[in-house]
Write a protein that holds these residues in place. Structure first.
Motif, mmCIF file in Angstrom:
data_model
loop_
_atom_site.group_PDB
_atom_site.id
_atom_site.type_symbol
_atom_site.label_atom_id
_atom_site.label_comp_id
_atom_site.label_asym_id
_atom_site.label_seq_id
_atom_site.Cartn_x
_atom_site.Cartn_y
_atom_site.Cartn_z
ATOM 1 N N LYS A 81 -22.353 -25.518 -6.018
ATOM 2 C CA LYS A 81 -22.355 -24.633 -4.844
ATOM 3 C C LYS A 81 -23.587 -24.885 -3.979
ATOM 4 C CE LYS A 81 -21.576 -19.762 -3.598
ATOM 5 N NZ LYS A 81 -20.231 -19.982 -2.996
ATOM 6 N N THR A 82 -24.740 -25.058 -4.619
ATOM 7 C CA THR A 82 -25.974 -25.340 -3.882
ATOM 8 C C THR A 82 -25.860 -26.653 -3.119
ATOM 9 O OG1 THR A 82 -27.348 -24.118 -5.458
ATOM 10 C CG2 THR A 82 -28.452 -25.775 -4.103
ATOM 11 N N ARG A 96 -16.022 -18.259 -11.202
ATOM 12 C CA ARG A 96 -16.671 -19.552 -11.021
ATOM 13 C C ARG A 96 -15.711 -20.704 -11.327
ATOM 14 N NH1 ARG A 96 -22.955 -18.726 -13.104
ATOM 15 N NH2 ARG A 96 -23.434 -17.089 -11.582
ATOM 16 N N ARG A 106 -23.334 -23.385 -10.235
ATOM 17 C CA ARG A 106 -24.495 -23.105 -9.391
ATOM 18 C C ARG A 106 -24.961 -24.360 -8.658
ATOM 19 N NH1 ARG A 106 -25.803 -19.563 -6.289
ATOM 20 N NH2 ARG A 106 -25.597 -21.411 -4.967
ATOM 21 N N LYS A 144 -27.330 -26.012 -15.104
ATOM 22 C CA LYS A 144 -27.152 -25.441 -13.780
ATOM 23 C C LYS A 144 -27.265 -26.481 -12.661
ATOM 24 C CE LYS A 144 -28.915 -20.892 -15.180
ATOM 25 N NZ LYS A 144 -27.728 -20.083 -14.875
#
Length: 223
Positions: free
Chosen positions: A86-87, A9, A83, A55
Motif C-alpha cells: 500500500k505504501t 487486507r 502495508r 511489513k
C-alpha cells in the motif's frame, strides 16, 4: 490483528497491481513470471529480493533509494506485507512488488541467474535443532539462492540474533563462500553500508529499544 482486518487486507491485496499471489499448483506446474520478471516491471533492471519481507520496510526503502533496480518482497503472510504494498502505491514506487509464496519455492519462481541480490532481514533464527530445515540460511536454502543468483550476486543478512549470525558465518566458511563484510554491531562499528543503517524495520526498532546489537553479513555464494 483481528480477523476482520486480515480479511480486509487480503481483499485489498487482490486489487493491488504490485501484489502477485499465485496458487501453489500454478508455481509447481510452471510459474508464468519465471524468467520473465523484466516483463512485469517493464524494464531489464537488476532484480533484488527481500525474503520474509514482513511489513515490506526494506523492499520499499531500497526501491526508493535505487530507482534503477527492481525489488520484490516475498512472504507467505499477505496481511503483513499489505502495508508495504500500500505504501509503495501511495508513494508511486513503481519498482517495488510483493510476492505471496513460501520461500522454499523460490527456485520455481525465478530462473537461473535472474536475481542480482537477496536481502534476508530479521528472519526467525529457528534456534532448535529440529527447526534447522526452516532456517533461511541453511545449506538447502543457500543452494536455492545460488541457483537463481547471478554469478557475482550478493546476499545480505541483517539480524538481531547472534546465533543466526554465527551459524551463517560458520556455514559460509565451511562451504568456501566469499564473505564480503561482517559486523557484530552495525550501530557501533564503522564501515557498514548506509542502507543497512538508514532503513529500519518494525522489529528492528523493537530490538534497538531492548538494547540488542544488530548484526550484518554481506556474502557471495561463490569463492
Amino acid at each position: 490483528m483481528g480477523s476482520k482486518n486480515k480479511l480486509k487486507r487480503f481483499a485489498e491485496n487482490e486489487t493491488f497491481p504490485n501484489v502477485i499471489q499465485p496458487k501453489r499448483v500454478e508455481v509447481m506446474e510452471g510459474f508464468h513470471l519465471k524468467g520473465k520478471w523484466a516483463g512485469h516491471f517493464g524494464n531489464g533492471n537488476p532484480i533484488v529480493l527481500e525474503l520474509g519481507c514482513g511489513k515490506g520496510e526494506y523492499t520499499v526503502g531500497l526501491a526508493k533509494r535505487n530507482p534503477k533496480k527492481n525489488f520484490i518482497g516475498i512472504d507467505i503472510k499477505g496481511a503483513r506485507f499489505w502495508r508495504g504494498a500500500k505504501t509503495a502505491l501511495e508513494d508511486n514506487v513503481t519498482n517495488a512488488a510483493f510476492l505471496r509464496t513460501q520461500i522454499e519455492l523460490i527456485d520455481f519462481m525465478f530462473e537461473e541467474n535472474e536475481v542480482s541480490e537477496i536481502w534476508i532481514t530479521f528472519p526467525d533464527p529457528q534456534i532448535k535443532y529440529k527447526r534447522t530445515k526452516h532456517r533461511l540460511t541453511n545449506k538447502i536454502f543457500l543452494n536455492k539462492y545460488r541457483t537463481i543468483l547471478k554469478p557475482m550476486g550478493t546476499v545480505h543478512l541483517k539480524t538481531d540474533s547472534e546465533f543466526m549470525h554465527g551459524y551463517t558465518l560458520g556455514l559460509l566458511h565451511g562451504l568456501g563462500c566469499t564473505v564480503i563484510y561482517a559486523n557484530h554491531d552495525v550501530y557501533k562499528n564503522e564501515g557498514c553500508p548506509e542502507e543497512v543503517l538508514e532503513i529500519q524495520t518494525f522489529y528492528e526498532n523493537q530490538y534497538l529499544d531492548e538494547g540488542k546489537p544488530i548484526t550484518y553479513i554481506q556474502f557471495r555464494l561463490t569463492n
